[in-house]
Design an enzyme around this catalytic site. Structure first.
Site, PDB file in Angstrom:
ATOM      1  N   ARG A 128      -3.854   5.175   0.505  1.00 36.95           N
ATOM      2  CA  ARG A 128      -3.219   5.088   1.809  1.00 36.95           C
ATOM      3  C   ARG A 128      -2.197   3.860   1.516  1.00 36.95           C
ATOM      4  O   ARG A 128      -2.552   2.722   0.919  1.00 36.95           O
ATOM      5  CB  ARG A 128      -3.932   4.614   2.895  1.00 36.95           C
ATOM      6  CG  ARG A 128      -4.602   5.751   3.565  1.00 36.95           C
ATOM      7  CD  ARG A 128      -3.731   6.714   4.276  1.00 36.95           C
ATOM      8  NE  ARG A 128      -4.653   8.083   4.786  1.00 36.95           N
ATOM      9  CZ  ARG A 128      -4.699   9.200   4.076  1.00 36.95           C
ATOM     10  NH1 ARG A 128      -4.372   9.311   2.804  1.00 36.95           N
ATOM     11  NH2 ARG A 128      -5.418  10.224   4.637  1.00 36.95           N
ATOM     12  N   HIS A 134       2.818  12.325  -1.378  1.00 38.02           N
ATOM     13  CA  HIS A 134       1.467  12.529  -0.887  1.00 38.02           C
ATOM     14  C   HIS A 134       0.951  14.000  -1.215  1.00 38.02           C
ATOM     15  O   HIS A 134       0.890  14.862  -0.504  1.00 38.02           O
ATOM     16  CB  HIS A 134       1.361  12.438   0.625  1.00 38.02           C
ATOM     17  CG  HIS A 134       0.110  12.289   1.034  1.00 38.02           C
ATOM     18  ND1 HIS A 134       0.100  11.357   2.186  1.00 38.02           N
ATOM     19  CD2 HIS A 134      -0.979  12.588   0.851  1.00 38.02           C
ATOM     20  CE1 HIS A 134      -1.190  10.984   2.711  1.00 38.02           C
ATOM     21  NE2 HIS A 134      -1.938  11.977   1.588  1.00 38.02           N
TER      22      HIS A 134
HETATM   23  P1  NAP Z   1     -15.217   7.906   0.649  1.00 37.18           P
HETATM   24  O1  NAP Z   1     -16.177   8.745   0.066  1.00 37.18           O
HETATM   25  O2  NAP Z   1     -15.551   7.427   2.130  1.00 37.18           O
HETATM   26  O3  NAP Z   1     -15.169   6.540  -0.473  1.00 37.18           O
HETATM   27  C1  NAP Z   1     -14.523   5.274  -0.066  1.00 37.18           C
HETATM   28  C2  NAP Z   1     -14.888   4.399  -1.401  1.00 37.18           C
HETATM   29  O4  NAP Z   1     -14.471   2.962  -1.157  1.00 37.18           O
HETATM   30  C3  NAP Z   1     -16.547   3.982  -1.332  1.00 37.18           C
HETATM   31  O5  NAP Z   1     -17.145   3.903  -2.583  1.00 37.18           O
HETATM   32  C4  NAP Z   1     -16.779   2.741  -0.429  1.00 37.18           C
HETATM   33  O6  NAP Z   1     -17.816   2.155  -0.947  1.00 37.18           O
HETATM   34  C5  NAP Z   1     -15.247   2.036  -0.948  1.00 37.18           C
HETATM   35  N1  NAP Z   1     -15.123   1.304   0.053  1.00 37.18           N
HETATM   36  C6  NAP Z   1     -14.781   1.153   1.347  1.00 37.18           C
HETATM   37  N2  NAP Z   1     -14.201   0.006   1.725  1.00 37.18           N
HETATM   38  C7  NAP Z   1     -14.699  -0.935   0.781  1.00 37.18           C
HETATM   39  C8  NAP Z   1     -14.669  -2.365   1.002  1.00 37.18           C
HETATM   40  N3  NAP Z   1     -14.280  -3.000   2.000  1.00 37.18           N
HETATM   41  N4  NAP Z   1     -15.018  -2.935  -0.331  1.00 37.18           N
HETATM   42  C9  NAP Z   1     -15.263  -2.174  -1.473  1.00 37.18           C
HETATM   43  N5  NAP Z   1     -15.287  -0.927  -1.318  1.00 37.18           N
HETATM   44  C10 NAP Z   1     -15.236  -0.206  -0.237  1.00 37.18           C
HETATM   45  O7  NAP Z   1     -13.799   8.144   0.681  1.00 37.18           O
HETATM   46  P2  NAP Z   1     -13.046   9.406  -0.241  1.00 37.18           P
HETATM   47  O8  NAP Z   1     -13.357  10.697   0.243  1.00 37.18           O
HETATM   48  O9  NAP Z   1     -13.336   9.124  -1.561  1.00 37.18           O
HETATM   49  O10 NAP Z   1     -11.449   9.070   0.075  1.00 37.18           O
HETATM   50  C11 NAP Z   1     -10.833   7.814  -0.072  1.00 37.18           C
HETATM   51  C12 NAP Z   1      -9.673   7.881   0.477  1.00 37.18           C
HETATM   52  O11 NAP Z   1      -8.742   8.723  -0.242  1.00 37.18           O
HETATM   53  C13 NAP Z   1      -9.327   8.401   2.063  1.00 37.18           C
HETATM   54  O12 NAP Z   1      -9.797   7.563   2.693  1.00 37.18           O
HETATM   55  C14 NAP Z   1      -8.007   8.867   1.836  1.00 37.18           C
HETATM   56  O13 NAP Z   1      -7.289   7.616   2.446  1.00 37.18           O
HETATM   57  C15 NAP Z   1      -7.303   8.984   0.503  1.00 37.18           C
HETATM   58  N6  NAP Z   1      -7.246  10.624   0.393  1.00 37.18           N
HETATM   59  C16 NAP Z   1      -5.877  10.722  -0.276  1.00 37.18           C
HETATM   60  C17 NAP Z   1      -5.508  11.957  -0.637  1.00 37.18           C
HETATM   61  C18 NAP Z   1      -4.217  12.438  -1.272  1.00 37.18           C
HETATM   62  O14 NAP Z   1      -3.505  13.408  -1.259  1.00 37.18           O
HETATM   63  N7  NAP Z   1      -3.330  11.062  -1.541  1.00 37.18           N
HETATM   64  C19 NAP Z   1      -6.279  13.174  -0.187  1.00 37.18           C
HETATM   65  C20 NAP Z   1      -7.600  12.861   0.266  1.00 37.18           C
HETATM   66  C21 NAP Z   1      -8.043  11.479   0.725  1.00 37.18           C
HETATM   67  P3  NAP Z   1     -19.216   2.641  -0.630  1.00 37.18           P
HETATM   68  O15 NAP Z   1     -19.391   3.688  -1.778  1.00 37.18           O
HETATM   69  O16 NAP Z   1     -20.175   1.382  -1.120  1.00 37.18           O
HETATM   70  O17 NAP Z   1     -19.473   3.137   0.648  1.00 37.18           O
END
Ligand code: NAP
Length: 311
Positions: free
Chosen positions: A226, A274
């Protein structure tokens, strides 16, 4: 009746509603505009795609939402104090798409493509030393659904991969870092830093001057998460001072990126609209259908996003 609430163009919304009704033949999924006030009272759940959250207040008995997007930052911020649960899309097809994008743009940076593109413009013939993938260190911020799939993909392609997350991870051949100390350790060794964190109060603006200064000289940044996670002015300073060599940006605080933004013209920035991991209609509908059928059978809401952690 399940309302589908989105801000998508009409034709895309119809495509979603048609596909969802095919995947859930026992349900009646309809556009928000087609639900009358009496029907709104009976809706327990809604399927959403980045909806205008003000509309949700019209459904007084709504207990949960299923998002067809993986990123639900906007919903979590709007519903932080609401009892409505948010279930987001967790889809291996999406994770695969993201891991492919991460691999593609890592290879782009690893094989010096921005530099050779500049040389071509100047008809300049110069070969640079090839760094083997095994010596290229990639740090991933976020080891969740997308971060882990990307880390494994990079590792399988020979890169040295590290990941930072809130809780420690045990993944074969991937070093796991946590906390501020772990962040500093990982960042100091990252030739390419990939951001796959959710946007939360804790991560907003965290890729800032201080963090960028800890990256090795000449390193590069990829942001596929993001826009709000990176402080753009401070990123520009790091690029302009040539501390960073390049940034690949797929996400921005305001999308579409404004035509007047200086990011468009920066010689060391690649702008993407995006596109790193778009939702796949077919796989997403199957997952949403499975979750809703399970809810109908058991009354249990599928695993919702944590209101405490914001992701
Ligand atoms: P997710 O499964 O919720 O994983 C988030 C990761 O970030 C987890 O490993 C979490 O740690 C870590 N995290 C969150 N807050 C943190 C903090 N304060 N300090 C350290 N680590 C932290 O999310 P995801 O499915 O991988 O997706 C991630 C993001 O990708 C989404 O939120 C979205 O914004 C983005 N996205 C982008 C696209 C695109 O096309 N560009 C598409 C889809 C998603 P833990 O494992 O310890 O909980």
């Amino acid at each position: 009746m399940i309302p589908f609430i989105s801000q998508l163009p009409k034709d895309e919304e119809i495509t979603w509603i048609t596909a969802l009704n095919q995947a859930l033949p026992d349900e009646n999924i309809v556009a928000f505009s087609e639900v009358n006030p009496a029907e709104k009272k009976h809706c327990q759940l809604a399927i959403v795609a980045n909806p205008n959250t003000e509309l949700l207040a019209e459904f007084e008995n709504l207990t949960w939402l299923h998002s067809v997007w993986a990123g639900v930052e906007h919903l979590m911020m709007s519903l932080a104090n609401s009892p409505i649960d948010v279930v987001r899309l967790i889809d291996p097809t999406l994770s695969r798409a993201m891991s492919e994008a991460v691999l593609a743009w890592n290879l782009y940076l690893h094989r010096d493509m921005p530099r050779y593109a500049k040389q071509q413009k100047n008809k300049h013939w110069q070969q640079h030393q090839l760094v083997p993938a095994s010596e290229r260190r990639i740090g991933i911020l976020g080891l969740g659904a997308l971060g882990q799939a990307s880390a494994k993909q990079l590792q399988q392609n020979g890169f040295k991969v590290m990941g930072w997350s809130r809780t420690a991870k045990k993944i074969a051949n991937i070093s796991s870092y946590t906390g501020n100390k772990g962040l500093a350790e990982m960042v100091a060794q990252s030739d390419i830093l990939v951001c796959l964190l959710p946007l939360t109060p804790a991560t907003r603006g965290m890729v800032n001057e201080e963090l960028l200064a800890q990256l090795p000289q000449g390193s590069a940044v990829i942001n596929f998460a993001r826009g709000g996670i990176i402080n753009t002015d401070e990123l520009l300073n790091a690029l302009n001072s040539h501390h960073l060599s390049h940034a690949v940006l797929d996400v921005f605080e305001h999308e579409p990126l404004n035509a007047n933004s200086e990011l468009w013209h920066h010689p060391d920035i690649t702008i993407l609209p995006h596109i790193s991991a778009p939702t796949n209609l077919n796989s997403a509908c199957k997952i949403v259908a499975k979750n809703i059928m399970s809810f109908r059978a058991t009354g249990q809401i599928p695993k919702a996003v944590s209101k405490v952690n914001g992701y």
